[in-house]
Design a protein around this motif. Structure first.
Motif, short mmCIF file in Angstrom:
data_model
loop_
_atom_site.label_atom_id
_atom_site.label_comp_id
_atom_site.label_asym_id
_atom_site.label_seq_id
_atom_site.Cartn_x
_atom_site.Cartn_y
_atom_site.Cartn_z
N LEU A 164 0.84 -1.20 0.00
CA LEU A 164 0.00 0.00 0.00
C LEU A 164 0.87 1.24 0.00
O LEU A 164 1.95 1.26 0.57
CB LEU A 164 -0.94 0.01 1.20
CG LEU A 164 -0.37 0.12 2.61
CD1 LEU A 164 -0.07 1.55 2.99
CD2 LEU A 164 -1.33 -0.49 3.60
N ALA A 165 0.39 2.27 -0.66
CA ALA A 165 1.06 3.57 -0.61
C ALA A 165 0.22 4.47 0.29
O ALA A 165 -1.02 4.39 0.29
CB ALA A 165 1.19 4.17 -2.00
N ASN A 226 10.11 -1.42 -4.24
CA ASN A 226 10.38 -0.06 -3.79
C ASN A 226 11.61 0.51 -4.47
O ASN A 226 11.65 1.70 -4.83
CB ASN A 226 10.53 -0.01 -2.27
CG ASN A 226 9.16 0.07 -1.60
OD1 ASN A 226 8.15 0.29 -2.26
ND2 ASN A 226 9.13 -0.09 -0.30
N PHE A 267 4.80 7.02 -11.86
CA PHE A 267 6.08 7.33 -11.20
C PHE A 267 7.05 8.06 -12.12
O PHE A 267 8.24 7.77 -12.18
CB PHE A 267 6.70 6.07 -10.58
CG PHE A 267 6.17 5.86 -9.20
CD1 PHE A 267 6.90 6.20 -8.08
CD2 PHE A 267 4.88 5.40 -9.02
CE1 PHE A 267 6.38 6.07 -6.81
CE2 PHE A 267 4.34 5.27 -7.75
CZ PHE A 267 5.09 5.61 -6.64
N LEU A 268 6.50 9.02 -12.85
CA LEU A 268 7.33 9.85 -13.71
C LEU A 268 7.13 11.32 -13.40
O LEU A 268 7.40 12.17 -14.24
CB LEU A 268 6.98 9.60 -15.19
CG LEU A 268 7.55 8.33 -15.81
CD1 LEU A 268 7.11 8.23 -17.27
CD2 LEU A 268 9.07 8.30 -15.73
N SER A 271 9.97 15.88 -9.05
CA SER A 271 9.59 16.41 -7.74
C SER A 271 10.81 16.92 -6.99
O SER A 271 11.94 16.81 -7.46
CB SER A 271 8.92 15.30 -6.92
OG SER A 271 9.87 14.29 -6.63
N GLY A 273 12.06 15.49 -4.82
CA GLY A 273 12.69 14.29 -4.28
C GLY A 273 11.68 13.44 -3.56
O GLY A 273 10.73 13.95 -2.99
N PHE A 274 11.89 12.13 -3.59
CA PHE A 274 10.94 11.26 -2.89
C PHE A 274 11.22 11.28 -1.40
O PHE A 274 12.33 11.51 -0.95
CB PHE A 274 10.99 9.82 -3.45
CG PHE A 274 12.33 9.14 -3.39
CD1 PHE A 274 12.86 8.67 -2.19
CD2 PHE A 274 13.06 8.95 -4.56
CE1 PHE A 274 14.09 8.02 -2.16
CE2 PHE A 274 14.30 8.31 -4.53
CZ PHE A 274 14.81 7.85 -3.33
C1 UDX Z 1 5.78 3.33 -1.23
C2 UDX Z 1 5.35 2.27 -2.27
O1 UDX Z 1 4.70 2.91 -3.37
C3 UDX Z 1 4.46 1.24 -1.63
O2 UDX Z 1 4.13 0.22 -2.58
C4 UDX Z 1 5.21 0.64 -0.48
O3 UDX Z 1 4.44 -0.36 0.15
C5 UDX Z 1 5.62 1.70 0.52
O4 UDX Z 1 6.39 2.69 -0.14
P1 UDX Z 1 4.67 5.47 -0.15
O5 UDX Z 1 6.01 5.74 0.40
O6 UDX Z 1 3.49 5.51 0.76
O7 UDX Z 1 4.62 4.04 -0.83
O8 UDX Z 1 4.34 6.53 -1.30
P2 UDX Z 1 4.63 6.66 -2.88
O9 UDX Z 1 3.37 7.05 -3.52
O10 UDX Z 1 5.33 5.48 -3.42
O11 UDX Z 1 5.59 7.95 -2.94
C6 UDX Z 1 6.90 7.96 -2.41
C7 UDX Z 1 7.56 9.29 -2.69
O12 UDX Z 1 7.88 9.43 -4.06
C8 UDX Z 1 6.71 10.50 -2.32
O13 UDX Z 1 7.49 11.48 -1.68
C9 UDX Z 1 6.21 10.97 -3.66
O14 UDX Z 1 5.88 12.32 -3.65
C10 UDX Z 1 7.40 10.66 -4.54
N1 UDX Z 1 7.03 10.52 -5.96
C11 UDX Z 1 6.20 9.51 -6.36
C12 UDX Z 1 7.52 11.42 -6.88
O15 UDX Z 1 8.26 12.33 -6.52
N2 UDX Z 1 7.17 11.27 -8.19
C13 UDX Z 1 6.36 10.27 -8.63
O16 UDX Z 1 6.09 10.21 -9.82
C14 UDX Z 1 5.85 9.37 -7.68
#
Ligand code: UDX
Ligand code: UDX
Length: 464
Positions: A164-165, A226, A267-268, A271, A273-274
Motif C-alpha cells: 500500500l502507498a 520499492n 512514477f514519472l 519532484s 525528491g521522494f
Molecule cells: C511506497 C510504495 O509505493 C508502496 O508500494 C510501499 O508499500 C511503501 O512505499 P509510499 O512511500 O506511501 O509508498 O508513497 P509513494 O506514492 O510510493 O511515494 C513515495 C515518494 O515518491 C513520495 O514522496 C512521492 O511524492 C514521490 N514521488 C512519487 C515522486 O516524486 N514522483 C512520482 O512520480 C511518484
C-alpha cells in the motif's frame, strides 16, 4: 485450518489500515491490533472518528464500521498473542542509527523483541506473518528465535509484504494489484499455513491476484518493488535538471516517454525528491545487503538512486537562495506542505524537512502550512536532524493554521507537497500580500505557471 482470530503487533501506518480492511472484509474474523504506545491506541479508540492517529482518505468510515464489532485496538499484547492463530508483525524497522551498518542496515531490534514475546506467550501452534519490510532471510532469524525460546509449539513463518502507498492505502488494500504470500512450500505444514492466509485475502481479492512464493522471494520482492519505483523518480528527477539547462520541459518529456507502453506513465512526476518511510530505508537496506555479500557494483548501482534524491533536495534549496539574489537571511519563505506527499499526515523523510534545514542554515525564516501536519510534528522533524538547537529551530520557523497567513509578507513560496487545495487558492490575493518581487518555487509542478506569471509572480518549477 479456518482462521477466526488475528492479532497484529504495531498500530502504525501499515498495521492500522491493513487490519481495518481485513476486519471490514472478514466479519467472521476477530482482528485485534496491539501497540506498546498507549497514546496511539487511545487515539484509535477515540469516539470521534476524526481523531484516529492516521489520516487516510476513507479509513475513518471503515474503522467506524468494524471497530467494536470485530476490530479491536489494545495495549494488551500478551492476551492478543495468546488468543490469535495468526500474528502479523507490523512494527517499524528504521535505518540503524548506531553500530555496524549504521545509516544503512534495517534496525531489527523491535522485530526480535516481538519474536521473543510471541515465543514466550504462545501455548499453541501459531502462524507468524512478517508484514514489516525486512531484509531478505529475516524469517530465518525469527524462526530460530521462536523455535529455540518457545514452549515446544509449532510456528510457521510467512512473509506478506504490504504494497500500500500512503494516501491511497484504503484503495490499495481493497483492490490490490496483487497480494504476495511467501512461505515454506516444501512442507505440508508450510503449505497449510500459506493456504490459511490465502483464504483470508480470498474473502475479497480474486484468487489470481494472490501470488504465493518461497519466503525469500517474497521478502526480496518488496525491496525490489520499492527500489524500482524510487529509481524511476530519481531517473526523472535527474532529467529535470537537464531540462532546466536545455529548455526542455520535464512534464512534456515525461508525457512523451510515459506513452511508450514499455515504460508506462506512472512514477514519472519530477519532484523535490521522494520521501516517505520506505524508499530510502529500503534502498539503503538493499545496498547494505549487497555489500555484505561482496556485491559492490550492485550496491553502488542502487546507492546512486539515493545520491540523486539527496541532490534534488539540495538543488531545490540552492535554487531558492540563488534566485533570491544569493541571500535569504531574514527573508520569510512560506512552505506550502510539509507531508511527504498529499493525502497523508506522515512526514517521515519528507523532502520539506531537508529543504527547510538548508534554508535555516542560510538564516531564512520559514513559515509552514500543511493541511494535516500539526505544529509539534514540524519541530520534531527539524529537531531530529540535530543540525541546531531546538530553540534555534523555534526562532526560525513558524507554523500556521492558514496558508494565506503563512504567505503574508513572504518573499517566496515553496510548494513542497502536492495537496489539491493549493490549486484552488486565491493566488491574486496571496500575491498582493507578498514582498515584491514575489517568487513561487513549485517543487511538484502542481500550479499553473502561466496563470501565476500573469498575476505577476516570478514562477520557477522543477524541470521547466
Ligand atoms: C511506497 C510504495 O509505493 C508502496 O508500494 C510501499 O508499500 C511503501 O512505499 P509510499 O512511500 O506511501 O509508498 O508513497 P509513494 O506514492 O510510493 O511515494 C513515495 C515518494 O515518491 C513520495 O514522496 C512521492 O511524492 C514521490 N514521488 C512519487 C515522486 O516524486 N514522483 C512520482 O512520480 C511518484
Ligand atoms: C511499516 C512497516 O512496519 C515498515 O517495515 C515499513 O517499511 C513501513 O511501514 P509503519 O506502520 O509505517 O511501518 O510504522 P509506524 O507507523 O511507526 O508503526 C509501527 C508501530 O509499532 C508503532 O505504533 C509502534 O509504537 C509499534 N511498536 C513498535 C510496537 O508496538 N512494539 C514494538 O516493539 C515496536
Amino acid at each position: 485450518m479456518k482462521i477466526t482470530k488475528i492479532c497484529c503487533i504495531g498500530a502504525g501506518y501499515v498495521g492500522g489500515p491493513t487490519m481495518a480492511v481485513i476486519a471490514q472484509k472478514c466479519p467472521d474474523i476477530q482482528v485485534t491490533v496491539v501497540d506498546l504506545n498507549q497514546e496511539r491506541i487511545n487515539s484509535w479508540n477515540d469516539e470521534n472518528i476524526d481523531n484516529i492517529p492516521i489520516y487516510e482518505p476513507g479509513l475513518g468510515d471503515i474503522v467506524a464500521e468494524a471497530r467494536g464489532r470485530n476490530l479491536f485496538f489494545s495495549t494488551d499484547v500478551e492476551k492478543a498473542i495468546h488468543e490469535a492463530q495468526v500474528i502479523f508483525i507490523s512494527v517499524n524497522t528504521p535505518t540503524k542509527t548506531y553500530g555496524s551498518g549504521k545509516g544503512m542496515a534495517a534496525d531489527l531490534k523491535y522485530i526480535e523483541l516481538c519474536a521473543r514475546q510471541i515465543a514466550r506467550i504462545a501455548k499453541d501452534d501459531k502462524i507468524v506473518v512478517e508484514k514489516s519490510t525486512l531484509p531478505v532471510r529475516t524469517a530465518e532469524a525469527i524462526k530460530s528465535i521462536l523455535d529455540n525460546t518457545g514452549n515446544g509449539v509449532q510456528f510457521q513463518i510467512l512473509s506478506n509484504p504490504e504494497f500500500l502507498a500512503e494516501g491511497t492505502a484504503v484503495e490499495d488494500l481493497i483492490a490490490p494489484d496483487r497480494v504476495l504470500i511467501g512461505g515454506d512450500n516444501h512442507t505440508e505444514e508450510g503449505r497449510k499455513a500459506i493456504d490459511a492466509l490465502v483464504n483470508v485475502y480470498a474473502n475479497w481479492v480474486p484468487k489470481d491476484k494472490i501470488l504465493t512464493t518461497n519466503v525469500w522471494s517474497s521478502e526480496l520482492s518488496k525491496l525490489t518493488a520499492n527500489a524500482f519505483l524510487a529509481q524511476r523518480v530519481s531517473s526523472i528527477n535527474a532529467m529535470s535538471e537537464l531540462c532546466e539547462r536545455t529548455g526542455a520541459n520535464v512534464n512534456e518529456v515525461a508525457k512523451a516517454i510515459g506513452m511508450d507502453s514499455r515504460i508506462g506513465s506512472k512514477f514519472l512526476k519530477a519532484s523535490v525528491g521522494f520521501g516517505g518511510s520506505c524508499f530510502q530505508k529500503d534502498i539503503l537496506n538493499l545496498v547494505y545487503i549487497s555489500k555484505s555479500f561482496g556485491l559492490h557494483q550492485v550496491a553502488d548501482y542502487w546507492e546512486q538512486v539515493i545520491i540523486m534524491n539527496d541532490h534534488q533536495k539540495r538543488r531545490f534549496a540552492n535554487n531558492i537562495v540563488q534566485t533570491l539574489y544569493n541571500t535569504v537571511a531574514d527573508k520569510k519563505i512560506a512552505f506550502l506542505g510539509w507531508a511527504f506527499k498529499k493525502d497523508t499526515n506522515d512526514t517521515r523523510e519528507s523532502s520539506a524537512i531537508y529543504i527547510a534545514d538548508d534554508l535555516i542554515n542560510e538564516q531564512a525564516k520559514i513559515a509552514v502550512f500543511d493541511p494535516k501536519v500539526p505544529e509539534n510534528q514540524v519541530f520534531l522533524d527539524l529537531n531530529y536532524l540535530e543540525t541546531r538547537s531546538s530553540e534555534k529551530n523555534r526562532k526560525n520557523v513558524e507554523v500556521y493554521e492558514n496558508a494565506y497567513e503563512a504567505c503574508q509578507g513572504a518573499h517566496a513560496i515553496a510548494v513542497v507537497t502536492e495537496w489539491d487545495e493549493f490549486i484552488g487558492y486565491d493566488w491574486q490575493k496571496i500575491y498582493d500580500n507578498m514582498q515584491k518581487p514575489a517568487f513561487v518555487f513549485d517543487g511538484r509542478n502542481l500550479l499553473d505557471g502561466n496563470k501565476l506569471k500573469a498575476i505577476g509572480f516570478v514562477y520557477r518549477a522543477i524541470g521547466s
